[in-house]
Design an enzyme around this catalytic site. Structure first.
Site, PDB file in Angstrom:
ATOM      1  N   VAL A 132      -5.520   0.810   5.617  1.00 10.85           N
ATOM      2  CA  VAL A 132      -4.258   1.179   6.248  1.00 10.85           C
ATOM      3  C   VAL A 132      -3.726   2.382   5.501  1.00 10.85           C
ATOM      4  CG1 VAL A 132      -3.729  -1.153   7.036  1.00 10.85           C
ATOM      5  CG2 VAL A 132      -2.932  -0.438   4.777  1.00 10.85           C
ATOM      6  N   CYS A 171       0.824  -1.211   0.000  1.00  8.75           N
ATOM      7  CA  CYS A 171       0.000   0.000   0.000  1.00  8.75           C
ATOM      8  C   CYS A 171       0.860   1.264   0.000  1.00  8.75           C
ATOM      9  CB  CYS A 171      -0.912  -0.008   1.227  1.00  8.75           C
ATOM     10  SG  CYS A 171      -1.884   1.508   1.378  1.00  8.75           S
ATOM     11  N   GLU A 219      -5.572   7.341   7.978  1.00  5.18           N
ATOM     12  CA  GLU A 219      -5.315   8.261   6.862  1.00  5.18           C
ATOM     13  C   GLU A 219      -3.877   8.782   6.878  1.00  5.18           C
ATOM     14  OE1 GLU A 219      -7.464   8.153   4.539  1.00  5.18           O
ATOM     15  OE2 GLU A 219      -9.036   7.290   5.774  1.00  5.18           O
ATOM     16  N   SER A 220      -3.180   8.521   5.801  1.00  2.00           N
ATOM     17  CA  SER A 220      -1.750   8.831   5.730  1.00  2.00           C
ATOM     18  C   SER A 220      -1.444  10.306   5.953  1.00  2.00           C
ATOM     19  CB  SER A 220      -1.176   8.364   4.395  1.00  2.00           C
ATOM     20  OG  SER A 220      -1.791   9.023   3.305  1.00  2.00           O
TER      21      SER A 220
END
Length: 189
Positions: free
Chosen positions: A50, A10, A63-64
């Site tokens: 993720v 991801c 949330e990145s």
């Protein structure tokens, strides 16, 4: 010690891994099988995605971009947003427009659509990097981290040839241990 729920394949999770490494923070990585997501992951992120960052004491952040901003504010050194307010704003603008500038076209190619839109977006990225070292200007930071996982994957998966300015940017980023480590992850996928 904080925990990062992640998946090597991801690119959004890669953003969080890179930011944690750049900050020099120790964390436990819990690899999630994206083809067989555990039910408890939905308790941490109702979307079941993720990355998810969790600290002792109950803080859970999905949330990145939220994770990256939190790490920048919580651990300000080394800084990953430029000191200059204009460049800070540009960094945030790059992230805000990520889906149009790279994410959407990348995933379209993954779905089997023609590569022409992705190639055009990569050409625009190349032009944006002409005359400046990094996406937000003079300093490496969160904007670069926000884009590099997809560039690494595009080069590896789609055999994309990068134009000179974009290739130079990637070369500068690969000199950083956190980015070099992510390239190794991508090569092993």
């Amino acid at each position: 010690m904080p925990t990062l729920y992640t998946a090597e394949r991801c690119p959004y999770a890669a953003r969080a891994r890179i930011a944690l490494e750049e900050k020099g923070l120790d964390y436990d990585a819990v690899e999630i099988d994206l083809d067989d997501r555990p039910g408890w992951l939905y308790d941490k992120n109702p979307l079941g995605r993720v990355p998810v960052y969790e600290e002792e004491g109950g803080l859970v952040l999905p949330e990145s971009w939220v994770i990256m901003e939190y790490l920048e504010e919580r651990y300000p050194e080394p800084a990953l947003l430029p000191a200059d307010p204009a460049e800070r704003a540009l960094a945030r603008l790059w992230v805000e427009r990520f889906e149009d500038r790279l994410g959407g076209p990348y995933y379209a190619v993954r779905r089997g659509e023609p590569r022409d839109v992705l190639d055009a977006k990569l050409e625009l990225l190349d032009r944006a990097l002409e005359g400046q070292a990094y996406l937000s200007g003079r300093e490496y930071g969160l904007a670069d981290i926000a884009y590099v996982p997809w560039i690494l994957r595009a080069v590896e998966r789609f055999e994309v040839e990068l134009a000179p300015a974009l290739a130079g940017w990637l070369e500068r980023l690969l000199a950083r241990p956190a980015i070099a480590a992510e390239r190794e992850v991508v090569a092993a996928l």
